[in-house]
Design an enzyme around this catalytic site. Structure first.
Site, mmCIF file in Angstrom:
data_model
loop_
_atom_site.group_PDB
_atom_site.id
_atom_site.type_symbol
_atom_site.label_atom_id
_atom_site.label_comp_id
_atom_site.label_asym_id
_atom_site.label_seq_id
_atom_site.Cartn_x
_atom_site.Cartn_y
_atom_site.Cartn_z
ATOM 1 N N HIS A 1 -1.427 1.700 7.396
ATOM 2 C CA HIS A 1 -1.952 1.484 6.048
ATOM 3 C C HIS A 1 -1.824 2.944 5.265
ATOM 4 O O HIS A 1 -1.934 4.028 5.875
ATOM 5 C CB HIS A 1 -3.368 1.022 6.361
ATOM 6 C CG HIS A 1 -4.048 0.815 4.690
ATOM 7 N ND1 HIS A 1 -3.462 -0.023 3.791
ATOM 8 C CD2 HIS A 1 -4.913 1.487 4.271
ATOM 9 C CE1 HIS A 1 -4.172 -0.145 2.825
ATOM 10 N NE2 HIS A 1 -5.200 0.785 2.851
ATOM 11 N N CYS B 1 0.877 -1.182 -0.058
ATOM 12 C CA CYS B 1 -0.119 -0.017 0.130
ATOM 13 C C CYS B 1 0.809 1.285 -0.003
ATOM 14 O O CYS B 1 0.479 2.266 -0.610
ATOM 15 C CB CYS B 1 -1.129 -0.053 1.234
ATOM 16 S SG CYS B 1 -0.236 -0.031 2.893
#
Length: 831
Positions: A745, A225
């Site tokens: 994230h 990510c």
């Protein structure tokens, strides 16, 4: 292979496996030199290396120098000529793969399936390390010179084009179990299919998809990510993306730059951008790009989480060197300012920079710092101008921190109280106690601070220890002790650490005998006990008194099951009666973990456990009551999240600082290294300004992520020293990081250059976004485009941001850091 004399190393192209016992017997035979010796090895026999002799597949998990040895090709040919091979066994040839920093011998070659697009029923299994295309053309009798292309199929729903057909298996990211499909161009110049028929059903929706170019997700390949977030931000940087979409990079690829990647990073990046902006994909799988990044930057190998800013820094530098228009970099001797006007020195510095660095990255992202150093002794002033690609600005760091602790009163009737304290970050444990003393009116000299974990003391702190040792996630208990007992080391009292344990009886299935184990429960206690009362009988009554709140003593006394509440004066008088009763618990000296029993010694910090029989604990100890606590009013005050302006961060970046001892400056006047003062100023700004918010703070004492909100404007006005009007920028993209230091994230917000609409990119999911959602405490990288360079959108924004340009909208919500945003969006996913 190393030369015995000079050590010169020759790397062979291939090696051969030989069964170790045969090889050892051959060495013994060579040493003896007797052909009639029993050590004569006979024919080369690798039988022990094969799983079965029909397929000649190697056994799994063979170990070099235990099961086999590796020998060079010339040695193998000689052995084969001298001794022959048993039963026509195949030679176990293995290729030597030359990697960037090492060489690797593939003992277990990758096993893949091969087939032609025109006949996918005929699948051939092959094991090899070398070039794929040549093997397939030979295997399927393809005419030499025929134009072909290859596809990699890893599953029923994923197929990718293998663009460089001359790479070996490792460089192409092929792994065992994958299928490679070859198709040949038709005579009329067309290809049999846009993608092999074997996967047409799974992607026919994507083949027919027509969406907004650039509104495309990126598949997460496993903790990638961080890469996807950085790529989305760069993808929505108009000048760079248009450069690649117009294929201008093809004329500027630099294949000879020793600092570059032979053009491979630029080509891999161009491939991703062209797919994302084709308008034909819900999402793209950037596997080839990821492989190239790991190939040239080993820190990004594998699938660990990394920093999007570090990836961005590598990518911008790699693209610059791959596209550098300067083919031969000349040596340039830098000159000091020596009192010359700043304008003259700055122009000279920029000109020198472009003589060695001239690319689309320099054109788009590079600006100029003015760096001023002042010697603390002779006051020599040194002025230089240095290029930059992004601004890494610090965040104002508070000198205080908020800590939550539980205070345990000496009074056994009082329940523990949870407090929220504001203490200095660089403070000591004493400072924590001082802050708590103001709330409780308990003297600091009566407090002991401890970290409680899993029903035991993980650490008991001294007053002079640094608070940086205490993490936010630690459960901190502060205990009130009797007056003066904390400071007494050899005084009349000793501080005991008290654990609660429950006995459990079980039968040993092997011996049939009964055994007894213990398990910790509840919160441990710290007690100051007179040294003269450290006998087990006296401790029993002191502990019972300390535990009187959760003990049901009166009821059980009437039943004759539990002794009455008592004090030390009653202990001697009633000792005999107490011993006659059934005791609630027994007392044992233990280690700090509360597991191993030991004698009552003179330890600096003695630990004691009281063991409860399960039935007696159930009758006499109220565990629910013992676990209760009260919240202090300080806990009711909501934690105010700090907000700072972006301008404050930029001003902090340009503040005068003193160089660290590890990085002194050499003063040409003093002729020695000095801890000079340094000041950075912005001299000239680039077309696209990237601002890196330094949220991750690392010091010799602590590591933390700063979650403060940086209020950054969507329209930024910023001044510099080059006597030009203030630069006006529009925000075009933001890379976000949610979570902490160890996990997290990455996502991104970006504004599409063609329709001006904001989107939220979360790996392969893309949703509409609004401007008021963009400023959060997760913002990490900010991308600004100078207004005088912005091309106006060529398409109108979506008339209804709650619906997709191609399909009905699905209403979803995404939540980050306690903030919920329910928005109408389109789920841009693909298989």
């Amino acid at each position: 292979i190393h030369c015995c004399n000079c050590g010169y190393a020759i790397i062979p192209r291939e090696m051969y496996l030989v069964e170790r016992r045969w090889y050892e017997q051959w060495k013994e035979y060579v040493v003896t030199g007797d052909q009639n010796s029993s050590s004569f090895p006979g024919q080369i026999d690798n039988t022990e290396l094969f799983e079965e002799l029909d397929s000649y597949h190697l056994k799994e998990r063979l170990v070099e120098n235990e099961d086999f040895v590796l020998i060079p090709a010339e040695a193998w040919r000689n052995l084969l000529a001298w001794y022959g091979m048993v039963d026509d066994q195949p030679a176990l040839e293995r290729k030597v793969v030359d990697l960037p920093s090492t060489v690797k011998i593939e003992v277990y070659p990758v096993e893949i399936f091969l087939c032609l697009h025109s006949n996918m029923e005929n699948v051939v299994t092959a094991q090899f390390s070398h070039t794929i295309q040549k093997v397939m053309m030979k295997q399927f009798d393809v005419v030499e010179g025929a134009e072909t292309r290859l596809w990699m199929k890893s599953s029923d729903t994923c197929c990718e084009r293998l663009r460089n057909v001359n790479v070996n298996v490792l460089d192409s990211s092929l792994s065992s179990g994958m299928t490679v499909i070859m198709e040949m161009r038709n005579e009329d110049g067309t290809w049999p299919s846009s993608r092999p028929q074997i996967i047409r059903n799974s992607v026919e929706e994507q083949e027919s998809y027509r969406g907004q170019p650039g509104v495309c997700g990126l598949t997460n390949l496993g903790n990638t990510c961080f890469m996807n977030s950085a790529l989305q931000c760069l993808s929505n940087t108009p000048p760079l993306t248009e450069y690649f979409l117009q294929s201008a990079y093809l004329e500027e690829l630099n294949f000879t730059n020793p600092l570059g990647m032979k053009g491979e990073i630029a080509e891999a990046y161009a491939d991703v951008i062209k797919q994302m902006w084709s308008g034909r994909h819900y999402s793209v799988v950037p596997r080839l790009f990821k492989t190239k990044v790991g190939h040239f930057a080993s820190q990004f190998l594998g699938y660990q989480q990394h920093d999007s800013q570090e990836l961005l820094s590598f990518l911008l530098d790699g693209l610059h060197e791959d596209l550098n228009r300067v083919k031969n970099k000349e040596y340039i001797e830098l000159r000091d300012a020596d009192g010359r006007p700043d304008q003259e020195v700055a122009e000279e510095a920029w000109h020198n920079h472009q003589r060695r660095n001239n690319s689309v990255i320099v054109d788009t992202f590079h600006g100029l710092f003015k760096s001023t150093l002042v010697c603390p002794e002779c006051r020599k002033v040194s002025v230089t101008f240095d290029p930059f690609c992004y601004l890494s600005v610090p965040l104002p760091v508070s000198k205080d921190r908020v800590m939550e602790v539980f205070f345990v009163y000496l009074d056994p009737v009082a329940k523990p109280v949870q407090h929220r304290l504001v203490v200095p970050k660089a403070g000591k444990v004493f400072d924590l106690c001082s802050a708590l003393s103001e709330m409780t009116n308990v003297s600091v000299n009566q407090m002991v601070v401890a970290d409680v974990f899993n029903h035991r003391f993980y650490k008991i702190y001294h007053a002079d220890e640094s608070l940086s040792c205490i993490l936010d996630r630690d459960d901190i208990f502060v205990y009130e002790l009797s007056s003066g007992s904390v400071e007494e080391e050899e005084g009349d009292e000793v501080v005991l650490a008290l654990y609660l344990r429950e006995r459990s009886h079980y039968r040993d299935s092997g011996s049939g005998s009964s055994s007894c184990g213990t398990s910790l429960f509840g919160h441990p206690l710290l007690m100051a006990v007179p040294r003269v009362q450290c006998s087990r009988n006296a401790l029993y009554h002191l502990f019972l008194q300390r535990l009187q709140q959760p003990c049901h003593t009166e009821e059980e006394e009437e039943k004759g099951e539990c002794p009455p509440q008592t004090n030390e004066r009653q202990a001697k008088r009633k000792g005999y009666q107490a011993r006659r009763r059934k005791l609630l618990f027994s007392i044992h000296a233990v280690n700090s973990n509360g597991t191993t029993e030991r004698g009552m010694g003179e330890d600096a910090q003695p630990y004691v456990a009281i063991d409860w029989d399960p039935d007696m604990k159930k009758k006499c100890y109220n565990e629910n009551e013992a676990e209760k606590y009260v919240k202090h009013q300080s806990m009711e005050v909501p934690h105010q999240q700090t907000t700072v302006q972006l301008q404050e961060c930029i001003e902090l970046f340009t503040t005068v600082e003193i160089l660290e001892e590890e990085n002194p400056w050499y003063c040409p006047i003093c002729k020695k290294h000095q801890l000079a003062t340094k000041k950075l100023d912005l001299w000239s700004l680039p077309e696209v300004l990237i601002i890196h918010l330094k949220r991750f703070s690392y010091t010799k004492y602590s590591r933390e992520k700063l979650d403060i909100i940086v209020d950054f404007p969507l329209r930024l006005v910023i001044s510099c020293l080059s006597f030009t009007p203030p630069s006006r920028y529009d925000l075009i993209a933001v890379s976000n990081h949610y979570g902490g230091l160890r996990d997290g994230h990455y996502t991104s917000y970006a504004r599409n250059k063609d329709n001006g609409q904001w989107y939220y990119f979360d790996d392969n999911k893309v949703t509409y976004a609004r401007e008021e959602q963009i400023v959060t405490n997760a913002a990490y990288l900010l991308f600004y485009h100078r207004q005088d360079k912005i091309r106006q959108p060529t398409l109108p924004p979506p008339s209804d941001s709650s619906s997709s340009p191609t399909q009905p909208a699905n209403v979803t919500s995404h939540k980050h850091d306690g903030m919920e945003r329910a928005i109408s969006c389109v789920n841009m996913e693909t298989d």
